[in-house]
Design a protein around this motif. Structure first.
Motif, PDB file in Angstrom:
ATOM      1  N   VAL A 438       0.848  -1.197   0.000  1.00 13.17           N
ATOM      2  CA  VAL A 438       0.000   0.000   0.000  1.00 13.17           C
ATOM      3  C   VAL A 438       0.886   1.251   0.000  1.00 13.17           C
ATOM      4  N   GLN A 439       1.946   1.191   0.779  1.00 14.40           N
ATOM      5  CA  GLN A 439       2.897   2.305   0.853  1.00 14.40           C
ATOM      6  C   GLN A 439       3.437   2.636  -0.547  1.00 14.40           C
ATOM      7  N   LYS A 440       3.803   1.604  -1.277  1.00 15.40           N
ATOM      8  CA  LYS A 440       4.396   1.784  -2.599  1.00 15.40           C
ATOM      9  C   LYS A 440       3.364   2.400  -3.559  1.00 15.40           C
ATOM     10  N   TRP A 441       2.162   1.853  -3.537  1.00 12.94           N
ATOM     11  CA  TRP A 441       1.086   2.356  -4.402  1.00 12.94           C
ATOM     12  C   TRP A 441       0.740   3.814  -4.070  1.00 12.94           C
ATOM     13  N   HIS A 442       0.707   4.095  -2.769  1.00 14.51           N
ATOM     14  CA  HIS A 442       0.387   5.453  -2.304  1.00 14.51           C
ATOM     15  C   HIS A 442       1.469   6.435  -2.765  1.00 14.51           C
ATOM     16  N   ASP A 443       2.723   6.069  -2.564  1.00 13.33           N
ATOM     17  CA  ASP A 443       3.842   6.924  -2.983  1.00 13.33           C
ATOM     18  C   ASP A 443       3.800   7.201  -4.483  1.00 13.33           C
ATOM     19  N   GLU A 444       3.495   6.162  -5.262  1.00 14.52           N
ATOM     20  CA  GLU A 444       3.455   6.350  -6.719  1.00 14.52           C
ATOM     21  C   GLU A 444       2.364   7.341  -7.117  1.00 14.52           C
ATOM     22  N   ASN A 445       1.213   7.207  -6.454  1.00 15.48           N
ATOM     23  CA  ASN A 445       0.133   8.158  -6.725  1.00 15.48           C
ATOM     24  C   ASN A 445       0.541   9.576  -6.343  1.00 15.48           C
ATOM     25  N   CYS A 446       1.130   9.701  -5.170  1.00 12.03           N
ATOM     26  CA  CYS A 446       1.524  11.031  -4.696  1.00 12.03           C
ATOM     27  C   CYS A 446       2.584  11.639  -5.616  1.00 12.03           C
ATOM     28  N   ALA A 447       3.465  10.796  -6.137  1.00 11.68           N
ATOM     29  CA  ALA A 447       4.521  11.307  -7.029  1.00 11.68           C
ATOM     30  C   ALA A 447       3.907  11.976  -8.261  1.00 11.68           C
ATOM     31  N   ARG A 448       2.747  11.516  -8.696  1.00 18.03           N
ATOM     32  CA  ARG A 448       2.093  12.106  -9.868  1.00 18.03           C
ATOM     33  C   ARG A 448       1.649  13.544  -9.611  1.00 18.03           C
ATOM     34  N   TYR A 449       1.463  13.891  -8.320  1.00 20.39           N
ATOM     35  CA  TYR A 449       1.037  15.266  -8.007  1.00 20.39           C
ATOM     36  C   TYR A 449       2.214  16.234  -7.989  1.00 20.39           C
ATOM     37  N   GLY A 450       3.433  15.674  -7.985  1.00 14.40           N
ATOM     38  CA  GLY A 450       4.629  16.499  -7.828  1.00 14.40           C
ATOM     39  C   GLY A 450       4.713  17.695  -8.772  1.00 14.40           C
ATOM     40  N   PRO A 451       4.575  17.460 -10.097  1.00 12.21           N
ATOM     41  CA  PRO A 451       4.711  18.606 -11.007  1.00 12.21           C
ATOM     42  C   PRO A 451       3.660  19.697 -10.763  1.00 12.21           C
ATOM     43  N   TRP A 452       2.474  19.284 -10.354  1.00 14.93           N
ATOM     44  CA  TRP A 452       1.417  20.270 -10.071  1.00 14.93           C
ATOM     45  C   TRP A 452       1.748  21.070  -8.803  1.00 14.93           C
ATOM     46  N   ILE A 453       2.281  20.359  -7.787  1.00  7.10           N
ATOM     47  CA  ILE A 453       2.667  21.043  -6.547  1.00  7.10           C
ATOM     48  C   ILE A 453       3.765  22.067  -6.850  1.00  7.10           C
ATOM     49  N   LYS A 454       4.716  21.638  -7.660  1.00  9.63           N
ATOM     50  CA  LYS A 454       5.831  22.516  -8.035  1.00  9.63           C
ATOM     51  C   LYS A 454       5.326  23.757  -8.792  1.00  9.63           C
ATOM     52  N   HIS A 455       4.390  23.525  -9.705  1.00 12.08           N
ATOM     53  CA  HIS A 455       3.791  24.606 -10.487  1.00 12.08           C
ATOM     54  C   HIS A 455       3.121  25.627  -9.552  1.00 12.08           C
ATOM     55  N   ASN A 456       2.450  25.136  -8.521  1.00 11.40           N
ATOM     56  CA  ASN A 456       1.780  26.026  -7.574  1.00 11.40           C
ATOM     57  C   ASN A 456       2.771  26.731  -6.652  1.00 11.40           C
ATOM     58  N   ALA A 457       3.804  26.021  -6.240  1.00 11.05           N
ATOM     59  CA  ALA A 457       4.812  26.648  -5.371  1.00 11.05           C
ATOM     60  C   ALA A 457       5.518  27.781  -6.131  1.00 11.05           C
ATOM     61  N   ARG A 458       5.821  27.528  -7.399  1.00 10.46           N
ATOM     62  CA  ARG A 458       6.452  28.574  -8.214  1.00 10.46           C
ATOM     63  C   ARG A 458       5.529  29.769  -8.377  1.00 10.46           C
ATOM     64  N   ALA A 459       4.247  29.475  -8.583  1.00  9.23           N
ATOM     65  CA  ALA A 459       3.279  30.562  -8.745  1.00  9.23           C
ATOM     66  C   ALA A 459       3.219  31.390  -7.464  1.00  9.23           C
ATOM     67  N   ALA A 460       3.197  30.705  -6.310  1.00 10.87           N
ATOM     68  CA  ALA A 460       3.148  31.424  -5.038  1.00 10.87           C
ATOM     69  C   ALA A 460       4.401  32.284  -4.877  1.00 10.87           C
ATOM     70  N   LEU A 461       5.566  31.728  -5.237  1.00  8.03           N
ATOM     71  CA  LEU A 461       6.819  32.496  -5.114  1.00  8.03           C
ATOM     72  C   LEU A 461       6.798  33.737  -6.004  1.00  8.03           C
ATOM     73  N   SER A 462       6.060  33.653  -7.114  1.00 11.37           N
ATOM     74  CA  SER A 462       6.031  34.806  -8.026  1.00 11.37           C
ATOM     75  C   SER A 462       5.284  35.990  -7.418  1.00 11.37           C
ATOM     76  N   THR A 463       4.583  35.774  -6.303  1.00 12.56           N
ATOM     77  CA  THR A 463       3.857  36.898  -5.685  1.00 12.56           C
ATOM     78  C   THR A 463       4.670  37.596  -4.606  1.00 12.56           C
ATOM     79  N   LEU A 464       5.881  37.109  -4.324  1.00 15.06           N
ATOM     80  CA  LEU A 464       6.687  37.729  -3.263  1.00 15.06           C
ATOM     81  C   LEU A 464       6.947  39.193  -3.564  1.00 15.06           C
ATOM     82  N   ASP A 465       6.815  40.025  -2.554  1.00 14.83           N
ATOM     83  CA  ASP A 465       7.197  41.431  -2.739  1.00 14.83           C
ATOM     84  C   ASP A 465       8.622  41.632  -2.217  1.00 14.83           C
TER      85      ASP A 465
END
Ligand SMILES: *[C@@H]1O[C@H](CO)[C@@H](O)[C@H](O)[C@H]1NC(C)=O
Ligand SMILES: *[C@@H]1O[C@H](CO)[C@@H](O)[C@H](O)[C@H]1NC(C)=O
Ligand SMILES: *[C@@H]1O[C@H](CO)[C@@H](O)[C@H](O)[C@H]1NC(C)=O
Length: 564
Positions: A438-465
């Motif tokens: 289950v751990q392995k299956w869960h990790d694989e699923n979570c890994a698929r979210y990685g690029p989206w998380i990165k895209h959002n983190a970059r977007a958030a960083l773009s708002t820094l003043d």
């Protein structure tokens, strides 16, 4: 003060990262290398965000984030505990253990300040969801204390420092606060209407909403997993009878009543028809025709008047509950439900999960992408973001989503806390494939979210003043001379009461109804001048809540992308 701290952290990290490659392991066992994939920019950015959060928005002498309100402070305190867990496990990325210890101790002492600064008295008069944020926060702090203590100060191993860590002495206090608030909030469970479910706010007409029920699930299962018991009888003379606690392999106690509450509430929520056609949680239900004045035989008790409003945080809090329920029962279906929800959320931001990129037709150009229900162009967005009318509540929501996504996707333990014959006749051996599978299956699923998380983190960083402060609208076009063409379509029958205030008819005239804070309503800067401006300066602008959102999404990136 901010400038100096920030510079110092950058210098320390820059030097440590430059040296990291050649350096020999340091003296103690804390210096395990980080996975080679880690991005050298994420941890410094996270520490920076945290530094601004605490240096600019926290008052040590009062133990409060003065501009936050009670529930948003509880959420920010939770992020602080989670960030401490990250710091504790990131010693190898910091230039020395001494510096890492000092940073941990600095923020941990802030957390102790926040324990005393928390207005526990006022919170007792507030809504049930307000109380449950408090529970989650102190349980997170207990998790941190145990992790930090065992990682760096275990007594079992001579190569570690003498333990236990001094922070352990705070566990009874934090556990007591968690229990008091859990007990009070549990009074919101009500079977007279809708066959169950938590009521949001005792001061308003009955509203059974997603957030209060998700919080109750997450808090109940977290009490089961992490609450160590409490023998402090103040103020009601009540304790948890220790005899009822089940003790697991590593010797941690668990009380079956919390597991039972989580399972029952999860079942109720699942049966409540609270998701929309996109699979997203709508906000909640009223009971049509309900009236305190005329309780009649045969009057309606069903949850039948649905508020179709969709908020980001309603898609988040359940995730940590689902993960905890899996850990406690071994039933993989809880995790399957969670992954379905995350996929639906990601789709509703205009991101193609299969291809790992922004939907082709939503590519950011000069025009904003199409509104997809929870964002556009792959970036999570609250309906209030683009027009800049988010309240203090709304400003807290996206960070909450990413906080609970991080909890959901943390690596699952090798062994589960199962009640065995005491509650469900299930043991680890009954899990098809076992916990590792289950751990392995869960990790694989979570890994698929990685690029989206990165895209959002970059977007958030773009708002820094220039001061290192995050804005609210992560997808804001960088500079604008005009109001953006926002084109957000709310579903019909959606009431955005968290950002625009609670409508009059929701108020129960018999009892005091909490008015919307004046601060919550958006202000226009009627400047009338045409100038290039930062869209994140509109409305409430940058706040402790938007800073918390930045901390949360960067931590998700570090924990779920960089260190995997
Ligand atoms: C003590 O720590 C060392 C270094 O991390 C490790 O190799 C060893 O297995 C540990 N021993 C015990 C008893 O935990
Ligand atoms: C669920 O709620 C939606 C929206 O109110 C409604 O159209 C649908 O009929 C409901 N489904 C069930 C099974 O009650
Ligand atoms: C409601 O109905 C029950 C049984 O039909 C009856 O005993 C009771 O008196 C009624 N109450 C009111 C307030 O009418």
């Amino acid at each position: 003060m901010f400038g100096t701290n920030r510079l110092l952290i950058w210098l320390l990290l820059a030097s440590s990262l430059a040296l990291a490659k050649e350096q020999q392991p340091l003296q103690d066992d804390r210096e395990k290398p980080l996975p080679s994939k880690s991005n050298p920019d994420t941890l410094p950015a996270l520490l920076d965000a945290l530094d601004v959060l605490q240096a600019n928005y926290f008052e040590v002498w009062q133990g409060i984030w003065p501009k936050a309100i009670d529930w948003t402070s509880a959420v920010i305190g939770t992020y602080l505990s989670s960030a401490l867990i990250t710091l504790s496990t990131s010693y190898p990325a910091l230039s020395s253990s001494k510096i890492a210890d000092n940073t941990v101790n600095k923020y941990f002492s802030n957390l102790i300040g926040a324990y005393f600064g928390q207005d526990a008295f006022a919170l007792r008069q507030e809504a049930y969801d307000d109380m449950l944020w408090v529970v989650l926060g102190w349980l997170e702090s207990i998790k941190f204390i145990h992790e930090h203590s065992s990682l760096h100060y275990g007594t079992d191993n001579e190569s570690r420092l003498a333990g236990p860590w001094y922070g352990e002495q705070w566990v009874p206090a934090f556990a007591h606060r968690a229990r008091i608030f859990f007990d009070m909030a549990s009074q919101g469970w009500d079977t007279s209407l809708c066959n169950g479910g938590m009521i949001w706010n005792p001061n308003l007409v009955p509203y059974k909403n997603a957030i209060t029920n998700e919080l109750y699930i997450a808090a109940s299962i977290s009490m089961y997993l992490y609450f160590p018991g409490d023998d402090n009888t103040s103020p009601f003379g009540v304790t948890t009878p220790p005899t009822l606690m089940i003790v697991d392999g590593p010797g941690r106690p668990h009380h079956p009543k919390y597991l039972a509450a989580a399972i029952e509430a999860y079942k109720w929520l699942g049966d409540s028809n609270m998701t929309d056609a996109k699979g997203l949680y709508v906000d909640g239900y009223h009971i049509s025709g309900w009236s305190r004045e005329r309780p009649k035989n045969g009057s309606n008790t069903r949850c039948d008047a649905r508020n179709e409003m969709v908020y980001t945080y309603n898609q988040g809090v359940l995730l940590s509950g689902q993960r905890g329920l899996y850990q406690a029962t071994g039933a993989r279906s809880y995790l399957e439900d969670g992954h379905q929800l995350v996929s639906d959320v990601i789709a509703a931001t205009g991101w193609d999960l299969k291809r790992g990129k922004v939907l082709e037709e939503d590519k950011p150009g000069h025009r904003l992408g199409k509104w997809r229900g929870l964002g556009r162009s792959g970036i999570m967005e609250e309906a209030c973001d683009a027009e800049g009318y988010c309240s203090q509540d709304g400003q807290t929501f996206k960070g909450i989503f990413f906080h609970h996504l991080t909890l959901f996707c943390e690596r699952l333990p090798d062994h589960l806390v199962l009640p065995g014959e005491l509650f469900l006749s299930k043991g680890e051996n009954d899990i098809p494939g076992g916990p590792r599978e289950v751990q392995k299956w869960h990790d694989e699923n979570c890994a698929r979210y990685g690029p989206w998380i990165k895209h959002n983190a970059r977007a958030a960083l773009s708002t820094l003043d220039a001061e290192g402060k995050f804005g609210m609208w992560w997808g804001a076009p960088p500079h604008s001379t005009a109001e953006p063409d926002v084109n957000v379509e709310l579903p019909s029958k959606a009431v955005d009461y968290r950002n625009l205030g609670v409508p009059h008819e929701w108020k129960n005239k018999r009892r005091y109804a909490r008015e919307t804070n004046e601060d919550d309503v958006h202000e226009d800067d009627n400047e009338g001048k045409i100038r290039i401006r930062d869209l994140n300066d509109r409305g409430r602008g940058r706040t402790v809540e938007t800073q918390g959102g930045g901390v949360s999404v960067l931590r998700a990136m570090w924990e779920l992308v960089d260190t995997r």
